[in-house]
Design an enzyme around this catalytic site. Sequence first.
Site, short mmCIF file in Angstrom:
data_model
loop_
_atom_site.label_atom_id
_atom_site.label_comp_id
_atom_site.label_asym_id
_atom_site.label_seq_id
_atom_site.Cartn_x
_atom_site.Cartn_y
_atom_site.Cartn_z
N HIS A 173 0.99 -1.25 0.01
CA HIS A 173 0.41 -0.46 -0.37
C HIS A 173 1.02 0.93 -0.07
O HIS A 173 0.28 2.23 0.45
CB HIS A 173 -0.66 -0.47 0.96
N SER A 188 16.88 15.01 -20.47
CA SER A 188 15.91 15.92 -20.72
C SER A 188 16.37 17.59 -21.59
O SER A 188 17.70 17.25 -21.82
CB SER A 188 15.34 16.58 -19.49
#
Length: 458
Positions: free
Chosen positions: A174, A298
Amino acid sequence: MTSIPLSSLTAVSPIDGRYSSKTESLRNVFSEYGLIRYRVTVEVRWLQYLSQHPAIGEVAPFSAVANSLLDQLVDDFTLEQALRIKEIERTTNHDVKAVEYLIKETIADNAELSAVSEFVHFACTSEDINNLSHALMLKEGRDNIVLPALQEIQQNLAAMGRDHANAAMLARTHGQTASPTTVGKEMANVAYRLERQMKQIAAVPMLGKINGAVGNYNAHLSAYPEIDWQAVAQEFIEQLGLDYNPYTTQIEPHDYMAELFDGLARSNTILIDYARDIWGYISLGYFKQKTIAGEVGSSTMPHKVNPIDFENAEGNMGIANALYGHLAAKLPISRWQRDLTDSTVLRNMGVGLGYSMIAYASLTKGMSKLQLNESKLSADLDNSWEVLAEPIQTVMRRYGIEEPYEKLKALTRGNVMDQATIQTFIDTLDMPEDAKTALKAMTPASYTGNAADQAQNI
């Protein structure tokens, strides 16, 4: 608009454009040329089979010269011959009939074969040729292209499992800290899942039929009622390396194809799950990526080394699974004894496989660039002493201490834990000293159960 020639730069699909180098192996099998090549193979092998049947007296056993000519057509089938078939098709407007005419052209100068040329395509409907061709395409694609690519990934995963079997890692359920595992065990989980799916893919039978226009051997029996045509069909299909389907309409119902595409989709789903997990581990810093000189992460942020290989793999496997889903849902459905909706869909079998192969190449490349960041793994474990609440409360249960879960919950939930806090709590427990000593010796990095053994055994 001016027409421009087809190339990897002008191709509409990235399968034949940007990623063409990663799908090159599929061209000989799943292209229009590949389909034509397999159609020629089936037609020729059927003619040769009929010549060997003792009850078909009109076609005597072929001589070595005749068989050599036919074998050469199959074994050395050229792009030029495929183009000739497409030229014939412009007149016939029927692709399988064009194959029949090409074969007749090829054998026209051989008196022995020319005399029995009307036994080319004997008693066949087009789908007799097509279904066997598609089965042969899928068999070659599965066995020689797709499964080897999956095998390479599975073996890499298993190797990572063994190599990192002892590399303790904080697990997360979770999204929250959970009982530790090892990096190798997480790789072994995926390796085992993928291996299981590969076995199921390999076990799918490639089915075929050659029973005529509606599956009842109507034409066959009208010409040779004394022949057991079902036995003939089974023997011929098995000689092709396929499995015989005794009950069909005009088309082989494609159920096995649905099984195959579903299996391929499940393999991709497992690998999507893996790609997302690795993406997350890279984000956490558990893995670094080897840099390659000249590559840019990038266009504006020079420091970045993005997990693009795993992102590319995830995206392409998603496209592949969408196609597999349609193929599996559509192909087994055909109106009455046959409609033509499967024909155009079947021409896209290689598209789903193409996107899968692009993904597998990206995944393999990405895996080769991974470097384990053991210092980050250790730091996360050292900051997560709360994970020892599980073994402590479990041992407390053994020795009959009341409300063990509740006491550990009160101690740890929402609180910052460290080694001193945990050990102070252990000292307060009413249990044998050797049990306390064992618990106090435990660290998040050592609390990995048998994860290392499982990883080593993959």
